[in-house]
Design a protein around this motif. Structure first.
Motif, PDB file in Angstrom:
ATOM      1  N   MET A 100      -1.424   1.061  -8.056  1.00  0.00           N
ATOM      2  CA  MET A 100      -1.173   1.654  -6.757  1.00  0.00           C
ATOM      3  C   MET A 100      -0.510   0.643  -5.826  1.00  0.00           C
ATOM      4  O   MET A 100      -0.663  -0.553  -6.004  1.00  0.00           O
ATOM      5  CB  MET A 100      -2.496   2.144  -6.138  1.00  0.00           C
ATOM      6  CG  MET A 100      -3.104   3.336  -6.855  1.00  0.00           C
ATOM      7  SD  MET A 100      -2.045   4.816  -6.892  1.00  0.00           S
ATOM      8  CE  MET A 100      -1.346   4.718  -8.549  1.00  0.00           C
TER       9      MET A 100
ATOM     10  N   THR B 291       0.408  -2.068  -3.268  1.00  0.00           N
ATOM     11  CA  THR B 291      -0.388  -3.088  -2.590  1.00  0.00           C
ATOM     12  C   THR B 291       0.470  -4.031  -1.764  1.00  0.00           C
ATOM     13  O   THR B 291      -0.058  -4.766  -0.937  1.00  0.00           O
ATOM     14  CB  THR B 291      -1.187  -3.922  -3.607  1.00  0.00           C
ATOM     15  OG1 THR B 291      -0.284  -4.508  -4.549  1.00  0.00           O
ATOM     16  CG2 THR B 291      -2.204  -3.053  -4.338  1.00  0.00           C
TER      17      THR B 291
ATOM     18  N   LEU C 272       5.632   4.367   4.556  1.00  0.00           N
ATOM     19  CA  LEU C 272       4.654   4.274   3.470  1.00  0.00           C
ATOM     20  C   LEU C 272       3.863   2.972   3.547  1.00  0.00           C
ATOM     21  O   LEU C 272       2.647   2.958   3.330  1.00  0.00           O
ATOM     22  CB  LEU C 272       5.351   4.382   2.118  1.00  0.00           C
ATOM     23  CG  LEU C 272       5.422   5.761   1.465  1.00  0.00           C
ATOM     24  CD1 LEU C 272       5.959   5.644   0.044  1.00  0.00           C
ATOM     25  CD2 LEU C 272       4.083   6.455   1.454  1.00  0.00           C
ATOM     26  N   ASP C 273       4.546   1.873   3.862  1.00  0.00           N
ATOM     27  CA  ASP C 273       3.849   0.595   4.015  1.00  0.00           C
ATOM     28  C   ASP C 273       2.779   0.693   5.102  1.00  0.00           C
ATOM     29  O   ASP C 273       1.653   0.214   4.930  1.00  0.00           O
ATOM     30  CB  ASP C 273       4.837  -0.517   4.364  1.00  0.00           C
ATOM     31  CG  ASP C 273       5.654  -0.994   3.172  1.00  0.00           C
ATOM     32  OD1 ASP C 273       5.212  -0.786   2.025  1.00  0.00           O
ATOM     33  OD2 ASP C 273       6.736  -1.566   3.391  1.00  0.00           O
TER      34      ASP C 273
ATOM     35  N   ASN D  16      -0.109   2.846   3.917  1.00  0.00           N
ATOM     36  CA  ASN D  16      -0.919   2.132   2.927  1.00  0.00           C
ATOM     37  C   ASN D  16      -1.807   1.085   3.594  1.00  0.00           C
ATOM     38  O   ASN D  16      -2.950   0.874   3.192  1.00  0.00           O
ATOM     39  CB  ASN D  16      -0.021   1.465   1.886  1.00  0.00           C
ATOM     40  CG  ASN D  16       0.584   2.469   0.923  1.00  0.00           C
ATOM     41  OD1 ASN D  16      -0.022   3.483   0.613  1.00  0.00           O
ATOM     42  ND2 ASN D  16       1.789   2.195   0.465  1.00  0.00           N
TER      43      ASN D  16
ATOM     44  N   SER E 106      -4.855   2.624   5.010  1.00  0.00           N
ATOM     45  CA  SER E 106      -5.822   3.132   4.041  1.00  0.00           C
ATOM     46  C   SER E 106      -6.540   2.010   3.303  1.00  0.00           C
ATOM     47  O   SER E 106      -7.214   2.245   2.305  1.00  0.00           O
ATOM     48  CB  SER E 106      -5.125   4.039   3.020  1.00  0.00           C
ATOM     49  OG  SER E 106      -4.232   3.299   2.208  1.00  0.00           O
TER      50      SER E 106
ATOM     51  N   PRO F  32      -4.261   5.892  -1.089  1.00  0.00           N
ATOM     52  CA  PRO F  32      -3.008   5.596  -0.394  1.00  0.00           C
ATOM     53  C   PRO F  32      -1.985   6.697  -0.648  1.00  0.00           C
ATOM     54  O   PRO F  32      -1.940   7.284  -1.734  1.00  0.00           O
ATOM     55  CB  PRO F  32      -2.556   4.281  -1.027  1.00  0.00           C
ATOM     56  CG  PRO F  32      -3.161   4.301  -2.388  1.00  0.00           C
ATOM     57  CD  PRO F  32      -4.485   4.997  -2.235  1.00  0.00           C
TER      58      PRO F  32
ATOM     59  N   HIS G 164       6.532   7.561  -5.387  1.00  0.00           N
ATOM     60  CA  HIS G 164       6.017   6.555  -6.322  1.00  0.00           C
ATOM     61  C   HIS G 164       6.075   7.128  -7.736  1.00  0.00           C
ATOM     62  O   HIS G 164       5.801   8.309  -7.968  1.00  0.00           O
ATOM     63  CB  HIS G 164       4.574   6.189  -5.968  1.00  0.00           C
ATOM     64  CG  HIS G 164       4.084   4.961  -6.675  1.00  0.00           C
ATOM     65  ND1 HIS G 164       3.454   5.022  -7.904  1.00  0.00           N
ATOM     66  CD2 HIS G 164       4.149   3.648  -6.353  1.00  0.00           C
ATOM     67  CE1 HIS G 164       3.132   3.795  -8.292  1.00  0.00           C
ATOM     68  NE2 HIS G 164       3.549   2.945  -7.372  1.00  0.00           N
TER      69      HIS G 164
END
Length: 227
Positions: A1, A3, A121-122, A125, A128, A152, A172
């Motif tokens: 996932m 990171t 998205l960053d 993430n 989360s 995420p 993704h």
């Protein structure tokens, strides 16, 4: 996932050109000339600087698309199953963590599309990330002492004040198997699939870069120019 921050080299661009071209009398839309260049060529020129690799999803005239300078992938089925099928072909073929999808008929697509979807998205993430460890077995479904971790998000897509543009999406590659199952179940709506995954919607202030060429008349009319 995910990171770490998403970099350009983490992204494969995917131009969706595998449709029937029904509103163009069955012509292969991505190869139609527009302002001196095939529509797909315009998309390539706008997308290439934003990604580390490039693919074209097409189901006809594969050599003509390959001549535009990108690797061509085909749908897994031969029934023109729509943009989700093209997305799946791209997710299967990509060697990067992410795939940035765009339609072949948007010659002025945003030149900051990848940056803005990646940043969204960053940020999602980061929000989360694990919370503080839980100390009560009654206040959480997580075991005592374990951090609560929200799943995420794995996708983001563009929208404007005029509405969503779900085929302008950052996905993704781990979504491939779920997308294959979705298509097998008969679901072909891009927005519905993205909603199931709680995709992040990213608002763009200007509608003009999302202008799309739908008909033969659109190929020959004065179209809005993106700034």
């Amino acid at each position: 996932m995910p990171t770490s921050p998403i970099r350009r080299s983490d992204i494969t661009g995917l131009i969706l050109a595998g449709g029937r071209g029904q509103r163009m009398g069955g012509r292969d839309k991505g190869l139609q000339p527009f302002d001196g260049c095939p529509l797909a060529g315009h998309a390539i020129a706008r997308l290439r600087p934003q990604v580390g690799a490039l693919l074209i999803s097409a189901n006809r005239h594969l050599d003509a698309y390959a001549a535009l300078g990108a690797t061509v992938v085909r749908d897994e089925t031969q029934d023109f199953a729509g943009p989700l099928a093209g997305m799946l072909a791209g997710l299967r073929a990509a060697c990067t963590e992410y795939v940035l999808t765009v339609p072949c008929d948007s010659p002025y697509l945003p030149d900051d599309l990848g940056v803005r979807l990646s940043a969204a998205l960053d940020a999602a993430n980061a929000s989360s990330a694990p919370s503080a460890p839980s100390t009560s077995s009654t206040s959480s479904t997580s075991p005592p002492g374990c951090a609560e971790v929200a799943a995420p998000p794995l996708a983001a897509y563009a929208a404007t004040a005029q509405g969503p543009h779900p085929v302008f999406a950052l996905l993704h590659r781990s979504l491939a198997d779920d997308l294959a199952a979705t298509l097998q179940a008969g679901e072909h709506r891009v927005r519905a699939w993205l909603a199931r995954h709680k995709a992040v919607q990213v608002n763009f202030g200007d509608e003009r870069p999302f202008y799309n060429v739908n008909t033969l008349d659109d190929l020959h009319t004065d179209s809005p120019r993106a700034p």
